[in-house]
Design an enzyme around this catalytic site. Structure first.
Site, mmCIF file in Angstrom:
data_model
loop_
_atom_site.group_PDB
_atom_site.id
_atom_site.type_symbol
_atom_site.label_atom_id
_atom_site.label_comp_id
_atom_site.label_asym_id
_atom_site.label_seq_id
_atom_site.Cartn_x
_atom_site.Cartn_y
_atom_site.Cartn_z
ATOM 1 N N GLU A 1 0.812 -1.213 0.000
ATOM 2 C CA GLU A 1 0.000 0.000 0.000
ATOM 3 C C GLU A 1 0.852 1.274 0.000
ATOM 4 O OE1 GLU A 1 -2.543 -3.313 1.069
ATOM 5 O OE2 GLU A 1 -0.610 -2.634 1.862
ATOM 6 N N HIS B 1 -10.623 -5.765 8.395
ATOM 7 C CA HIS B 1 -11.575 -5.843 7.296
ATOM 8 C C HIS B 1 -12.871 -5.103 7.617
ATOM 9 C CE1 HIS B 1 -8.853 -9.247 6.714
ATOM 10 N NE2 HIS B 1 -9.206 -9.261 5.445
#
Length: 321
Positions: free
Chosen positions: A57, A126
């Protein structure tokens, strides 16, 4: 159309309008991303404009910064909310600061798409709500659509912005269907909106929480209480006009969010409303939020996330003053 398809359509339109728009992220090419938002776009626009990236990322955002410096308008996908933190340094210390560092002479038209929030039965990393980190960071714009129509138009407006935009997508709403007006946008990118009229209490929230607030308002109406619901849409900057107008009419306000309540967007909104509409208030601004703990295992998300009952309990407390 479903929320997710509205996002796809908005991305497709932005890419068709401007050859400098490109998409970057993990598995966004042939797979179309975890939530299939970019499905079909690589086949349509090619691998040079829809790029599958390594699982890094920080590298995604760092590369996007370089591309923006070179005149491109990159749109980065972060797979899940909790995966954004490896890129946090790039976002907050570089991307957010570069325009100011160059005294306004360098534009940073980077969009960071982040699926966020709960309601999908997943685990930590998540199902998180990291919006306060980004709303707190000067130099970033932060928005969150709650309807397919907003998804379609707001993603295009975010891409058109010359400032970096954190685009928060409530993953619980990806397959919610709604009308999409393809001919004209309803509101500017950073405008709040009253989505239900009422007279007794103002309910305010963003993203997936707007649906929960509407459910609470419907239940309250059956009990004789009229609730007005305001969808913030933008978390930085915040359009306080519709919120303050509503509170000055109702005299009471409840803010609801999935994120923990400590040092949150809800904290800021509550403080600002009490500063600017103090003499109109008949009760303190009340907040309903996730608890100040890490997001729990899936079986406990129903306890953690605000629901209509918790919101109605706050409404009753506000009315009791």
């Amino acid at each position: 159309m479903p929320f997710v398809r509205a996002l796809t359509a908005g991305l497709r339109q932005a890419m068709s309008d401007d050859d400098h728009v490109l998409l970057m992220g993990e598995d966004i090419g042939p797979l179309g991303g975890v939530f299939r938002v970019t499905e079909g776009l690589q086949a349509e626009f090619g691998k040079n404009r829809v790029l599958d990236t390594p699982l890094a990322e920080s590298g995604i955002i760092g590369t996007a910064i370089g591309l923006a410096m070179a005149g491109f308008r990159p749109v980065c996908e972060i797979q899940f909310d909790g995966f954004v933190f490896p890129a946090f340094d790039q976002i907050t210390t570089q991307l957010a600061k570069l325009t100011n560092r160059h005294e306004g002479n360098l534009q940073m038209p980077v969009v960071i798409r982040i699926p966020y929030g709960g309601h999908i039965g997943a685990v930590e990393h998540h199902q998180e709500s990291p919006e306060a980190y980004f709303a707190h960071t000067a130099g970033l714009r932060v928005v969150s659509p709650s309807t397919p129509n907003d998804a379609y138009w707001m993603i295009q407006d975010a891409i058109a912005s010359n400032d970096p935009v954190v685009f928060l997508e409530p993953k619980a709403k990806y397959w919610m269907k709604g009308e999409v007006d393809l001919s004209a946008r309803a509101l500017p990118l950073h405008a709040s909106r009253v989505v239900r009229r009422g007279t007794d209490v103002t309910l305010v929230g963003h993203g997936a929480m707007v649906t929960t607030l509407l459910q609470a308002a419907a239940l309250a109406e059956s009990e004789g209480t009229s609730c007005e619901v305001v969808d913030m849409r933008s978390l930085s900057p915040i359009d306080y006009g519709p919120i303050l107008d509503s509170v000055r009419r109702t005299g009471r306000m409840v803010y609801a969010q999935e994120a923990p309540g400590n040092v949150s967007v809800g904290s800021e909104v509550a403080a600002t409303v009490m500063e600017q509409a103090f003499y109109a208030l008949e009760a303190p601004v009340l907040r309903v939020s996730g608890f100040d703990v890490p997001f729990p295992p899936a079986k406990l998300e129903g306890v953690y996330l605000p629901d209509p009952d918790r919101i109605l309990e706050a409404v009753d407390r506000a009315l009791a003053y």
